[in-house]
Design a protein around this motif. Sequence first.
Motif, PDB file in Angstrom:
ATOM      1  N   VAL A   5       3.790  -0.084   0.501  1.00  0.00           N
ATOM      2  CA  VAL A   5       2.832   0.277  -0.299  1.00  0.00           C
ATOM      3  C   VAL A   5       1.972  -0.716  -1.268  1.00  0.00           C
ATOM      4  N   THR A   6       3.028  -1.336  -2.153  1.00  0.00           N
ATOM      5  CA  THR A   6       2.728  -2.220  -3.023  1.00  0.00           C
ATOM      6  C   THR A   6       2.006  -3.535  -2.394  1.00  0.00           C
ATOM      7  N   ALA A   7       2.688  -4.016  -1.473  1.00  0.00           N
ATOM      8  CA  ALA A   7       2.433  -4.968  -0.797  1.00  0.00           C
ATOM      9  C   ALA A   7       1.099  -5.177  -0.147  1.00  0.00           C
ATOM     10  N   TYR A   8       0.704  -4.057   0.702  1.00  0.00           N
ATOM     11  CA  TYR A   8      -0.429  -4.012   1.259  1.00  0.00           C
ATOM     12  C   TYR A   8      -1.787  -3.635   0.442  1.00  0.00           C
ATOM     13  N   ARG A   9      -1.554  -3.126  -0.751  1.00  0.00           N
ATOM     14  CA  ARG A   9      -2.566  -3.136  -1.853  1.00  0.00           C
ATOM     15  C   ARG A   9      -2.667  -4.419  -2.429  1.00  0.00           C
ATOM     16  N   GLY A  10      -1.717  -5.233  -2.771  1.00  0.00           N
ATOM     17  CA  GLY A  10      -2.000  -6.569  -2.914  1.00  0.00           C
ATOM     18  C   GLY A  10      -2.845  -7.411  -1.871  1.00  0.00           C
ATOM     19  N   PHE A  11      -2.666  -6.944  -0.669  1.00  0.00           N
ATOM     20  CA  PHE A  11      -3.467  -7.784   0.367  1.00  0.00           C
ATOM     21  C   PHE A  11      -4.864  -7.160   0.562  1.00  0.00           C
ATOM     22  N   SER A  12      -5.351  -6.297  -0.451  1.00  0.00           N
ATOM     23  CA  SER A  12      -6.589  -5.553  -0.233  1.00  0.00           C
ATOM     24  C   SER A  12      -6.748  -4.768   1.086  1.00  0.00           C
ATOM     25  N   VAL A  13      -5.512  -4.452   1.447  1.00  0.00           N
ATOM     26  CA  VAL A  13      -6.042  -3.630   2.662  1.00  0.00           C
ATOM     27  C   VAL A  13      -6.142  -2.000   2.107  1.00  0.00           C
ATOM     28  N   PRO A  14      -7.066  -1.542   2.721  1.00  0.00           N
ATOM     29  CA  PRO A  14      -7.227   0.095   2.029  1.00  0.00           C
ATOM     30  C   PRO A  14      -6.095   1.038   2.578  1.00  0.00           C
ATOM     31  N   LEU A  15      -5.706   1.801   1.733  1.00  0.00           N
ATOM     32  CA  LEU A  15      -4.632   2.859   2.053  1.00  0.00           C
ATOM     33  C   LEU A  15      -4.789   4.129   1.255  1.00  0.00           C
ATOM     34  N   GLU A  16      -4.002   5.083   1.720  1.00  0.00           N
ATOM     35  CA  GLU A  16      -3.732   6.344   1.173  1.00  0.00           C
ATOM     36  C   GLU A  16      -2.409   6.700   1.050  1.00  0.00           C
ATOM     37  N   GLU A  17      -1.745   7.612   0.185  1.00  0.00           N
ATOM     38  CA  GLU A  17      -0.424   7.975   0.169  1.00  0.00           C
ATOM     39  C   GLU A  17      -0.510   9.552   0.409  1.00  0.00           C
ATOM     40  N   ASN A  18       0.506   9.861   0.792  1.00  0.00           N
ATOM     41  CA  ASN A  18       0.713  11.507   1.011  1.00  0.00           C
ATOM     42  C   ASN A  18       2.127  11.740   0.605  1.00  0.00           C
ATOM     43  N   VAL A  19       2.473  11.980  -0.466  1.00  0.00           N
ATOM     44  CA  VAL A  19       4.005  12.076  -0.866  1.00  0.00           C
ATOM     45  C   VAL A  19       4.320  13.645  -0.970  1.00  0.00           C
ATOM     46  N   ILE A  20       5.187  14.013  -0.331  1.00  0.00           N
ATOM     47  CA  ILE A  20       5.938  15.154  -0.051  1.00  0.00           C
ATOM     48  C   ILE A  20       6.683  15.678  -0.998  1.00  0.00           C
ATOM     49  N   ALA A  21       6.641  16.426  -1.980  1.00  0.00           N
ATOM     50  CA  ALA A  21       7.763  16.599  -2.844  1.00  0.00           C
ATOM     51  C   ALA A  21       8.884  17.125  -2.461  1.00  0.00           C
ATOM     52  N   GLY A  22       9.960  16.815  -2.869  1.00  0.00           N
ATOM     53  CA  GLY A  22      11.206  17.423  -2.400  1.00  0.00           C
ATOM     54  C   GLY A  22      11.731  17.030  -1.096  1.00  0.00           C
TER      55      GLY A  22
END
Length: 318
Positions: A278-295
């Motif tokens: 995620v960090t790498a692709y943010r740095g590459f200016s690629v749009p992204l979304e995260e869905n983090v499932i708790a637990g």
Amino acid sequence: MHRFLVAALLTLSLAACSDDPDPVPPATDGGADAGTPDGTDGGSDAGVDAGSDAGTEPFPDAGSSHGTGKLPCDSTGTVVSDNQTYTFCVAQVAGVELKIVEPRTGIVAVPLNLAIYLHGDGARAHTGNTAPRLQSPWAFEHDTLYVSALAPNKCAWWTKPTLTTCTDTATEADRDISGDNARALAEVIDTLRKRWDLNNEPILFGGSSGGAVLLTASFLPKYGNRYRGVYALGCGGEAPWSGSLDWDSTRPELRGPTKLFYSYGDQDEYLTDIRASVTAYRGFSVPLEENVIAGAAHCAFDHIGGVKDIWAGALDAR
């Protein structure tokens, strides 16, 4: 799915990232899948278009591929979902077994979307038909050619094609650093474009665990400016193995409609790798979304069925 959380770690368990724990018990297909192909190579389509220099054809325009002829089937199989039977064609391209479900045909022929799914380690989502059962019904109703693709080594997309026996351990040397699997996937897409009239973009990619690793660590870094689209990444992802992209992702005209959708649990044992991606692709200016499932632990949610929900949402948002 390959992870190196510590530089000194040389061996890891493939079973740990074995993909395809079904988060809920799969619906019984009533025997419809019995006797379906076991993933062996060969047949009339083995090596279709083999030897082509995948990824070197002129960049496609915003239209469609105008392909014709379809692919001949080595065999066919069926899956059942909500009491409806869906037939898939089994074909071979560049050493990759494909299970292809064509959409419902309308009165007026229209270019189709392309959706292609890469399984995780062990390949059970493909060989056991979980992926076609959960994903192809949506594609069937939405003008989308659906493809589940089996890794060239029949086990894991992120490992070398020469590692043909699924084992519980793999070393750093087993990574497909040379990009053979990424090239095979590019050839698969090029061949499908020649055989069906497919919208050039957005391509709907999906990957679970090791399949998501191949997409983020190898395929997208090399071919992301040619095969642009929606990347639904379930419980997996790594930063590019090369440390960079082979194309300038800061240029919107090269990036096109590409967007990454990461879905993962906050208790995933490979959390460090996924967040590094995620960090790498943010740095590459690629749009992204995260869905983090708790637990949720590794792949302990509907990472297979959820892929088609991301595809649907992305198309609706256009």
